[in-house]
Each structure stands twice: as structure tokens, then as C-alpha cells.
Write a protein that holds these residues in place. Structure first.
Motif, PDB file in Angstrom:
ATOM      1  N   ILE A   1      22.327  -8.169   2.582  1.00 54.76           N
ATOM      2  CA  ILE A   1      20.949  -8.531   2.912  1.00 54.76           C
ATOM      3  C   ILE A   1      20.006  -7.936   1.877  1.00 54.76           C
ATOM      4  N   GLY A   2      18.887  -8.600   1.683  1.00 59.54           N
ATOM      5  CA  GLY A   2      17.861  -8.095   0.776  1.00 59.54           C
ATOM      6  C   GLY A   2      16.736  -7.460   1.571  1.00 59.54           C
ATOM      7  N   LEU A   3      16.713  -6.142   1.592  1.00 56.42           N
ATOM      8  CA  LEU A   3      15.654  -5.411   2.279  1.00 56.42           C
ATOM      9  C   LEU A   3      14.530  -5.161   1.281  1.00 56.42           C
ATOM     10  N   SER A   4      13.396  -5.822   1.497  1.00 57.03           N
ATOM     11  CA  SER A   4      12.274  -5.720   0.562  1.00 57.03           C
ATOM     12  C   SER A   4      11.204  -4.795   1.125  1.00 57.03           C
ATOM     13  N   ILE A   5      10.672  -3.947   0.273  1.00 57.16           N
ATOM     14  CA  ILE A   5       9.572  -3.060   0.647  1.00 57.16           C
ATOM     15  C   ILE A   5       8.445  -3.267  -0.353  1.00 57.16           C
ATOM     16  N   ASP A   6       7.326  -3.794   0.143  1.00 58.80           N
ATOM     17  CA  ASP A   6       6.144  -4.019  -0.688  1.00 58.80           C
ATOM     18  C   ASP A   6       5.188  -2.854  -0.540  1.00 58.80           C
ATOM     19  N   MET A   7       4.628  -2.412  -1.646  1.00 56.11           N
ATOM     20  CA  MET A   7       3.651  -1.318  -1.661  1.00 56.11           C
ATOM     21  C   MET A   7       2.378  -1.815  -2.333  1.00 56.11           C
ATOM     22  N   PHE A   8       1.224  -1.611  -1.668  1.00 57.00           N
ATOM     23  CA  PHE A   8      -0.061  -2.072  -2.180  1.00 57.00           C
ATOM     24  C   PHE A   8      -1.053  -0.912  -2.189  1.00 57.00           C
ATOM     25  N   VAL A   9      -1.974  -0.950  -3.123  1.00 55.89           N
ATOM     26  CA  VAL A   9      -3.072   0.012  -3.126  1.00 55.89           C
ATOM     27  C   VAL A   9      -4.263  -0.630  -3.827  1.00 55.89           C
ATOM     28  N   ALA A  10      -5.481  -0.297  -3.391  1.00 56.69           N
ATOM     29  CA  ALA A  10      -6.677  -0.879  -3.989  1.00 56.69           C
ATOM     30  C   ALA A  10      -7.830   0.115  -4.047  1.00 56.69           C
ATOM     31  N   GLN A  11      -7.518   1.399  -4.031  1.00 54.63           N
ATOM     32  CA  GLN A  11      -8.555   2.416  -4.117  1.00 54.63           C
ATOM     33  C   GLN A  11      -7.952   3.724  -4.634  1.00 54.63           C
ATOM     34  N   ALA A  12      -8.816   4.676  -4.938  1.00 52.19           N
ATOM     35  CA  ALA A  12      -8.331   6.007  -5.292  1.00 52.19           C
ATOM     36  C   ALA A  12      -7.625   6.616  -4.083  1.00 52.19           C
ATOM     37  N   VAL A  13      -6.588   7.403  -4.346  1.00 53.17           N
ATOM     38  CA  VAL A  13      -5.779   7.970  -3.275  1.00 53.17           C
ATOM     39  C   VAL A  13      -5.740   9.487  -3.420  1.00 53.17           C
ATOM     40  N   THR A  14      -5.945  10.196  -2.307  1.00 53.55           N
ATOM     41  CA  THR A  14      -5.817  11.647  -2.288  1.00 53.55           C
ATOM     42  C   THR A  14      -4.469  12.007  -1.692  1.00 53.55           C
ATOM     43  N   VAL A  15      -3.672  12.763  -2.442  1.00 52.75           N
ATOM     44  CA  VAL A  15      -2.318  13.078  -2.005  1.00 52.75           C
ATOM     45  C   VAL A  15      -2.140  14.591  -1.915  1.00 52.75           C
ATOM     46  N   ASP A  16      -1.188  14.994  -1.088  1.00 49.99           N
ATOM     47  CA  ASP A  16      -0.891  16.408  -0.883  1.00 49.99           C
ATOM     48  C   ASP A  16      -0.034  16.931  -2.035  1.00 49.99           C
ATOM     49  N   ALA A  17      -0.461  18.026  -2.633  1.00 53.11           N
ATOM     50  CA  ALA A  17       0.302  18.651  -3.722  1.00 53.11           C
ATOM     51  C   ALA A  17       0.573  20.114  -3.391  1.00 53.11           C
ATOM     52  N   GLY A  18       1.036  20.343  -2.186  1.00 55.16           N
ATOM     53  CA  GLY A  18       1.347  21.705  -1.756  1.00 55.16           C
ATOM     54  C   GLY A  18       0.118  22.456  -1.325  1.00 55.16           C
ATOM     55  N   ASP A  19      -0.336  23.403  -2.143  1.00 63.14           N
ATOM     56  CA  ASP A  19      -1.490  24.217  -1.786  1.00 63.14           C
ATOM     57  C   ASP A  19      -2.822  23.528  -2.051  1.00 63.14           C
ATOM     58  N   THR A  20      -2.778  22.359  -2.654  1.00 68.24           N
ATOM     59  CA  THR A  20      -4.022  21.666  -2.986  1.00 68.24           C
ATOM     60  C   THR A  20      -3.834  20.169  -2.796  1.00 68.24           C
ATOM     61  N   GLU A  21      -4.900  19.419  -2.995  1.00 66.47           N
ATOM     62  CA  GLU A  21      -4.851  17.970  -2.928  1.00 66.47           C
ATOM     63  C   GLU A  21      -5.239  17.402  -4.280  1.00 66.47           C
ATOM     64  N   ILE A  22      -4.593  16.301  -4.654  1.00 67.24           N
ATOM     65  CA  ILE A  22      -4.831  15.647  -5.930  1.00 67.24           C
ATOM     66  C   ILE A  22      -5.396  14.265  -5.666  1.00 67.24           C
ATOM     67  N   ARG A  23      -6.412  13.890  -6.412  1.00 67.93           N
ATOM     68  CA  ARG A  23      -6.995  12.559  -6.271  1.00 67.93           C
ATOM     69  C   ARG A  23      -6.535  11.690  -7.438  1.00 67.93           C
ATOM     70  N   ILE A  24      -5.851  10.608  -7.109  1.00 63.38           N
ATOM     71  CA  ILE A  24      -5.377   9.667  -8.121  1.00 63.38           C
ATOM     72  C   ILE A  24      -6.393   8.527  -8.208  1.00 63.38           C
ATOM     73  N   PRO A  25      -7.012   8.296  -9.372  1.00 59.47           N
ATOM     74  CA  PRO A  25      -8.093   7.321  -9.473  1.00 59.47           C
ATOM     75  C   PRO A  25      -7.620   5.881  -9.309  1.00 59.47           C
ATOM     76  N   ALA A  26      -8.563   5.014  -8.944  1.00 60.68           N
ATOM     77  CA  ALA A  26      -8.265   3.594  -8.749  1.00 60.68           C
ATOM     78  C   ALA A  26      -8.376   2.846 -10.070  1.00 60.68           C
ATOM     79  N   SER A  27      -7.625   3.279 -11.053  1.00 54.44           N
ATOM     80  CA  SER A  27      -7.565   2.617 -12.354  1.00 54.44           C
ATOM     81  C   SER A  27      -6.200   1.968 -12.497  1.00 54.44           C
TER      82      SER A  27
END
Length: 210
Positions: free
Chosen positions: A68-94
Motif C-alpha cells: 500500500i502507498g501511505l501518503s503523508i502531506d505536509m503544508f505550511v503558509a506562515q512563519a513557525v515557532t518551534v521548540d528547541a529545548g531551552d528556547t524557541e526558534i522562529r522559522i520565517p515564512a520564506s
């Protein structure tokens, strides 16, 4: 065509919900997932299983090997703030930021599905016994123009060989028993679990026919 295909999707969705930087935005077979993104553009994961093939000999369908083909689609359309352990990182929407984030999200997904020890992740792994001998994973990177907005996406397709469907007329055992038990504790899945239990074991079938 097959209960195990639906079971794999259920397990994958439950395993991923709330476990990645996409949060609860994990959907099953959404035809138009962009509607969920338009207001805020937050990350979205969509799980599909739209193709597969079985190697059938005679009338043996339930135990026939399949891919079987199990497909996983991932979408994003804005800057994303992610957890980086002791801090948070903001990935720009570029373009570069979206590319980096989608690759990172793909890694998050594989980490949850293949390494997490949660009950649903373990059920997901038990429902398929190996990657297809021909291919394991394909991926496609693109962007869709939607009313002037570009929405970055990444699709990963895992070609896997699932376990056999349960034997009709026999009480579910092994992973099928564990799957139904887990579904029965989920208020969104309890009715489906009852339906499947009746579907599998509701009609008595002689041992020789099982």
C-alpha cells in the motif's frame, strides 16, 4: 478493500496528533486541506492511502500479501515557532524557511511513527511488517498557487507491506485485539471498534473454514 489499510491510517493519525510541531492539525484524507490553512497558515498534516495492490492466488484475499502507498502531506503558509529545548526558534515564512521547516516536520513525523513508544505508534508499527521490497519512500516537493498565495508542501509516500486482514468468524487476537481495545477507549472510535468487532467475529464460522 482492506481493514488493515483503514487501521494503519487510524493508528498513524492518532500517533501524530499533538506529537509534532503541527499540533492537533492532523487530518485523514482531507480533499481540500487548504481550507484549514487559509485563516492562519499554520502547519497541517494530511494522511492518505489512495493506492495499493494485492498478490492474489485463487480466492485467497484475506491473507494475500499486498503493498500500500501511505501518503503523508505536509503544508505550511506562515512563519513557525518551534521548540528547541531551552528556547524557541522562529522559522520565517520564506521559500528557504518553508523548505527547512517541511524537511524538519518530515523528520518529526518519522521520529514519532518509527521511534516513539506511545501505544498508537507501537500499534502503527505492528500493523505493517516491512517496507516494500521495491520501494520504501518517495517524496515530492512543490508549491501550489491558491488565489495569489503560495502554499509550500511536501508529500512523502511510504510503500509498505501490511499484515494480513483478520480472519472472518474468529475472535480478534494479537495486534487486532489490541487495536480494537485501544479504539474502544477513544470516544471518536468506539462505535467503529464495535462495528469492526461485529464485522470480524459476529458470524460464527467453523474452525476448518477459518
Amino acid at each position: 478493500m482492506s481493514l488493515v489499510v483503514a487501521a494503519i491510517k487510524i493508528a498513524a493519525l492518532r500517533a501524530l496528533k499533538g506529537k509534532t510541531s503541527a499540533g492537533e492539525a492532523v487530518f485523514d484524507s482531507v480533499v481540500e486541506p487548504f481550507d484549514a490553512m487559509r485563516e492562519q497558515g499554520a502547519p497541517v498534516i494530511v494522511i492518505y492511502c489512495d493506492s495499493g495492490k494485492r498478490h492474489v492466488e485463487g480466492r485467497e484475499l484475506f491473507g494475500a500479501p499486498q503493498v500500500i502507498g501511505l501518503s503523508i502531506d505536509m503544508f505550511v503558509a506562515q512563519a513557525v515557532t518551534v521548540d528547541a529545548g531551552d528556547t524557541e526558534i522562529r522559522i520565517p515564512a520564506s521559500d528557504e524557511g518553508n523548505e527547512i521547516y517541511l524537511r524538519s516536520l518530515a523528520y518529526e513525523i518519522e521520529k514519532v511513527l518509527l521511534a516513539d513508544v506511545s501505544p498508537w505508534s507501537e500499534l502503527f508499527r505492528r500493523l505493517w511488517f516491512r517496507a516494500s521490497a521495491q520501494d520504501f519512500c518517495e517524496w515530492d516537493r512543490g508549491a501550489i498557487a491558491d488565489k495569489g498565495r503560495r502554499q509550500a508542501l511536501l508529500r512523502a509516500i511510504y510503500n509498505v507491506e501490511p499484515i494480513a486482514d483478520p480472519i472472518p468468524g474468529a475472535e480478534p487476537e494479537g495486534v487486532w485485539a489490541d487495536l480494537l481495545a485501544a479504539m474502544e477507549t477513544d470516544f471518536e472510535l468506539v462505535d467503529i471498534a464495535r462495528y469492526w468487532r461485529e464485522l470480524i467475529a459476529g458470524t460464527v464460522v467453523p474452525d476448518w473454514r477459518q
